[in-house]
Design an enzyme around this catalytic site. Structure first.
Site, PDB file in Angstrom:
ATOM      1  N   ALA A   1      -4.488  -2.357  -5.878  1.00  0.00           N
ATOM      2  CA  ALA A   1      -4.026  -1.642  -4.683  1.00  0.00           C
ATOM      3  C   ALA A   1      -2.691  -2.203  -4.207  1.00  0.00           C
ATOM      4  CB  ALA A   1      -5.072  -1.742  -3.574  1.00  0.00           C
ATOM      5  N   TYR A   2      -2.584  -3.514  -4.162  1.00  0.00           N
ATOM      6  CA  TYR A   2      -1.344  -4.144  -3.727  1.00  0.00           C
ATOM      7  C   TYR A   2      -0.208  -3.774  -4.679  1.00  0.00           C
ATOM      8  CZ  TYR A   2       1.859  -7.792  -2.109  1.00  0.00           C
ATOM      9  OH  TYR A   2       2.949  -8.467  -1.599  1.00  0.00           O
TER      10      TYR A   2
END
Length: 249
Positions: free
Chosen positions: A155-156
């Site tokens: 996600a990051y």
């Protein structure tokens, strides 16, 4: 910390995530170099401490993933400071540190909402104020993870890759209008955000840096302050690197 006397004289800056870490390091420099700042942050206690340290900076306590709150903050900040010349988007979270097939949906959504959607909301709300004056500098903080991807940080990595693509688009839209937009891609540096990660993940990221150490927030703050200054006048829609040699492209 080197200071360029008067570099930001008469300039007004908005800094998201400005109550701690890299955002606060940037705010300190801008104030020391003659500018005024507005700190946008979710943490009211840290905001109060940072504002007092900076001699009464304007503060807005908000969640950048709330588009309406961001719009209100932009209007209130422009009224308080008289204008907005600079936007530094440094608010961000890491999210879960797990493989994709185990990644919690709520964590994925929260990372994208803050790191990418929130950054979009901030730019969308501030750009009109810059266009009205014919001047602006936007610095969007991405990451080496947005270029290379870090395992167990999907996600990051995805959000930070999105920041790079978004900034390229924004910078080209605004080219020729007096408003410059660039992204910064730092490697891991000493910051409160590291508390969100297991030590093994921090060590992995350290091992990828040819200089053999984590960065320092002041190193990235120095680069941001150049990007946010009038000196950065012929580079837009680009990325600047502070990665200790990890991502040289």
């Amino acid at each position: 910390m080197s200071v360029f006397e008067g570099r930001f004289a008469g300039r007004a800056a908005v800094i998201t995530g400005g109550a701690s870490g890299l955002g606060l390091a940037v705010a300190r420099r801008i104030v020391a170099e003659g500018g005024s700042v507005a700190l946008w942050d979710l943490n009211p206690d840290q905001l109060a401490v940072a504002a007092e340290e900076l001699g009464g900076a304007h503060v807005e306590q908000l969640d950048v993933s709330d588009a309406e709150a961001v719009t209100r903050a932009a209007e209130a900040t422009a009224a308080a400071l008289g204008k907005i010349d600079i936007l530094v988007c440094s608010a961000g979270i890491t999210g879960a540190t797990v493989p994709v097939h185990e990644f919690p949906l709520d964590s994925w959504r929260r990372v994208i909402d803050i790191n990418l959607n929130g950054l979009f909301y901030c730019c969308r709300s501030v750009v009109p104020h810059m266009l009205a004056k014919g001047y602006g500098r936007i610095v969007n903080v991405s990451s080496v993870a947005g270029k290379e991807g870090n395992p167990n940080a999907s996600a990051y990595s995805a959000s930070k890759a999105g920041v790079i693509g978004f900034t390229k688009s924004l910078g080209k839209e605004l080219a020729g209008k007096g408003v410059i937009a660039n992204a910064l891609t730092p490697a891991t540096f000493e910051s409160p955000i590291l508390a969100q990660l297991p030590p093994s993940q921090v060590e992995y990221m350290r091992s990828k840096i040819p200089m053999g150490r984590l960065g320092d927030a002041h190193e990235s703050a120095a680069m941001i302050c150049f990007m946010a200054s009038e000196e950065c006048s012929f580079t837009t829609a680009s990325t600047f690197d502070t990665s200790g040699g990890r991502t040289t492209y």
